[in-house]
Scaffold this active site. Structure first.
Site, mmCIF file in Angstrom:
data_model
loop_
_atom_site.group_PDB
_atom_site.id
_atom_site.type_symbol
_atom_site.label_atom_id
_atom_site.label_comp_id
_atom_site.label_asym_id
_atom_site.label_seq_id
_atom_site.Cartn_x
_atom_site.Cartn_y
_atom_site.Cartn_z
ATOM 1 N N ASP A 1 -0.604 -12.499 2.268
ATOM 2 C CA ASP A 1 -1.245 -11.446 3.063
ATOM 3 C C ASP A 1 -1.417 -12.043 4.463
ATOM 4 O O ASP A 1 -2.525 -12.378 4.891
ATOM 5 C CB ASP A 1 -2.579 -11.048 2.430
ATOM 6 C CG ASP A 1 -3.110 -9.753 3.015
ATOM 7 O OD1 ASP A 1 -2.556 -9.295 4.033
ATOM 8 O OD2 ASP A 1 -4.075 -9.193 2.457
ATOM 9 N N ASP B 1 2.338 1.997 3.356
ATOM 10 C CA ASP B 1 3.327 1.076 3.943
ATOM 11 C C ASP B 1 4.746 1.549 3.693
ATOM 12 O O ASP B 1 5.634 1.292 4.496
ATOM 13 C CB ASP B 1 3.261 -0.326 3.304
ATOM 14 C CG ASP B 1 1.897 -0.952 3.359
ATOM 15 O OD1 ASP B 1 1.137 -0.598 4.271
ATOM 16 O OD2 ASP B 1 1.602 -1.783 2.487
ATOM 17 N N ASP C 1 -10.386 -11.344 10.802
ATOM 18 C CA ASP C 1 -9.357 -11.580 9.796
ATOM 19 C C ASP C 1 -8.013 -11.753 10.512
ATOM 20 O O ASP C 1 -7.273 -10.788 10.683
ATOM 21 C CB ASP C 1 -9.345 -10.332 8.889
ATOM 22 C CG ASP C 1 -8.722 -10.568 7.540
ATOM 23 O OD1 ASP C 1 -8.504 -11.731 7.174
ATOM 24 O OD2 ASP C 1 -8.456 -9.570 6.846
ATOM 25 N N HIS D 1 0.879 -1.173 0.000
ATOM 26 C CA HIS D 1 0.000 0.000 0.000
ATOM 27 C C HIS D 1 0.915 1.221 0.000
ATOM 28 O O HIS D 1 2.001 1.178 0.588
ATOM 29 C CB HIS D 1 -0.825 0.115 1.280
ATOM 30 C CG HIS D 1 -1.717 -1.044 1.613
ATOM 31 N ND1 HIS D 1 -1.258 -2.193 2.186
ATOM 32 C CD2 HIS D 1 -3.058 -1.184 1.491
ATOM 33 C CE1 HIS D 1 -2.285 -3.009 2.396
ATOM 34 N NE2 HIS D 1 -3.389 -2.423 1.984
ATOM 35 N N ASP E 1 -5.413 -13.388 9.497
ATOM 36 C CA ASP E 1 -4.277 -13.335 8.553
ATOM 37 C C ASP E 1 -3.111 -14.224 8.975
ATOM 38 O O ASP E 1 -1.960 -13.790 9.027
ATOM 39 C CB ASP E 1 -3.756 -11.888 8.421
ATOM 40 C CG ASP E 1 -4.706 -10.990 7.666
ATOM 41 O OD1 ASP E 1 -5.480 -11.490 6.841
ATOM 42 O OD2 ASP E 1 -4.661 -9.760 7.896
#
Ligand code: XLS
Ligand code: NI
Ligand code: NI
Length: 430
Positions: free
Chosen positions: A332, A96, A300, A93, A302
């Site tokens: 991810d 980031d 989530d 992103h 992850d």
């Protein structure tokens, strides 16, 4: 840390691949070409391991007080990591990689500087950008959403971030650009104009297509990433089927495909392979966010993927799709809070890559032996001849089917023997 090598299943070296052998050929392509692994910048280089109950715990040697210095350190660390791990792709992103600073203008200038450095590293190493995206959820201005915001000024900022993201994609030779909904959804329907919000999102996507064409980046594949909830109570891109009907409704299917994430599938009450199958049926399987959820938790998490059973079934869909290029398999995924050492970043990615390698090999065997193909052919054989083929060819109508049914109402069904089949499936995994 040395470069991670393939040492085979017998290896007891934790910093070695036991199943992922990049040069081994599986169904006509090397594992490296098939799997196209990617590292997620956010989880690996910006996540600090904090949770709502405690501060960051991750030990990372690129941390400093100066945000720009830290951003540069991260670029250095990340390319060292990609090379040592032997992963050829990465995703990020905008937020980031570069600090926002005091204004959008400063943010864009920071992004220019950092992406120059990233570009240099890409040239030196041959590592490529799988996809980038605009983080349009973490900045407090996105409190009411981004392209779905009730505030048109916010819509404009979000559009500016998308434009910058497409510029960066062109600069770095990206092949895909992701739109994950973030705060595009609602908490309360009573104060929400869902139709307007969805139309506005579609308008932004059309602007993105137009702009990519305008700057000569028309090869770029846009990827919508479904998720049913979190951060919003109700996300608009709920699952693969909802996302495809959105893309069809707003005439976006030419340039958009889906980026499917395993944990988002399970949050939507589906399996990963279900979501992949839906996407394939629309010819829209674009890329994968590899992770896994915890079935006992409703958010989530992850986690790095280690469930060979689920990954094998996902890889069956993957192979049916003929692979996933120009997409890839992006981790991810984040290390658990208790895995706070630097070396855990390697251990976690190795675990995920080995799991996908095992899934790929098991799925290849399933495909080669036609195990599932034969099962399905036999199950649907009644559509090959007679009345079934009339249904498929369009020859049948309600009247012909009624006269057929009146003569053949002594219907015989066959047992699926599904327990036996599942036991046979286990043979491919173990
Ligand atoms: C969040 C999403 C996000 C996207 C990229 O749940 O998975 O990380 O992949 O914005
Ligand atoms: Ni994702
Ligand atoms: Ni996610």
């Amino acid at each position: 840390m040395e470069k991670i090598k393939y040492e085979g299943a017998e290896s007891t070296n934790p910093f070695a691949f036991r199943y992922y052998n990049p040069e081994e050929v599986v169904l006509g392509k090397t594992m490296k070409e098939q799997l196209r692994f990617s590292v997620a910048y956010w989880h690996t280089f910006t996540n600090d391991g904090s949770d709502p109950f405690g501060k960051g715990v991750n030990q990372r040697d690129w941390l400093t007080d100066d945000p720009m210095e830290m951003a540069k350190n991260r670029v250095e660390a990340s390319f060292e990591f990609f090379e040592k791990l032997g992963v050829e792709y990465f995703c990020f992103h905008d937020m980031d990689v570069a600090p926002y600073g005091e204004s959008l203008e400063e943010f864009f200038a920071n992004l220019d500087m950092i992406t120059d450095l990233i570009q240099e590293k890409m040239d030196q190493t041959g590592i490529k950008l799988l996809w980038n995206t605009a983080d349009r959820h973490s900045n407090p201005i996105y409190v009411h959403g981004a392209a779905s915001s009730s505030n048109a000024d916010v819509y404009a900022v979000s559009a500016a971030q998308v434009k910058k993201g497409i510029d960066i994609s062109k600069k770095l030779g990206g092949k895909n650009f992701v739109f994950w909904g973030g705060r595009e959804g609602y908490e309360n329907l009573i104060n929400t104009n869902m139709k307007l919000e969805e139309e506005n999102i579609a308008r932004l996507y059309h602007m993105a297509i137009d702009y990519s064409n305008k700057i000569g980046h028309e090869e770029l594949v846009f990827l919508l990433e479904p998720k049913p909830k979190e951060p919003m109570k109700h996300q608009y891109d709920f699952d693969a089927a909802t996302s495809m009907s959105f893309l069809q409704k707003y005439d976006l299917t030419d340039r958009f495909k889906l980026n499917l994430e395993a944990n988002h599938a399970t949050l939507a009450g589906h399996s990963f392979e279900h979501e992949m199958n839906v996407a394939r049926n629309y010819n829209a399987l674009g890329s994968l966010d590899a992770n896994q959820g915890d079935m006992l938790l409703g958010w989530d998490t992850d986690e790095f993927p280690t469930d060979v059973y689920s990954v094998t079934l996902a890889m069956v869909e993957f192979l049916e799709n003929g692979g996933i290029e120009p997409g890839g398999i992006n981790f991810d995924a984040k290390v658990r809070r208790t895995s706070f050492e630097m070396q855990d970043l390697f251990l976690a990615h190795i675990a995920g890559m080995d799991t996908y390698a095992r899934g790929l090999k098991a799925a290849a065997k399933i495909k080669e032996t036609r195990f599932l193909d034969e099962l399905k052919e036999k199950r649907y054989a009644s559509y090959e001849t007679g009345i079934g083929s009339d249904i498929i060819s369009g020859k049948a109508d309600l009247e012909t089917l009624t006269s057929y049914a009146l003569e053949h109402n002594d219907v015989k069904n066959e047992s699926s023997h599904i327990e036996y089949i599942k036991s046979k499936l286990n043979d491919y995994l173990v």
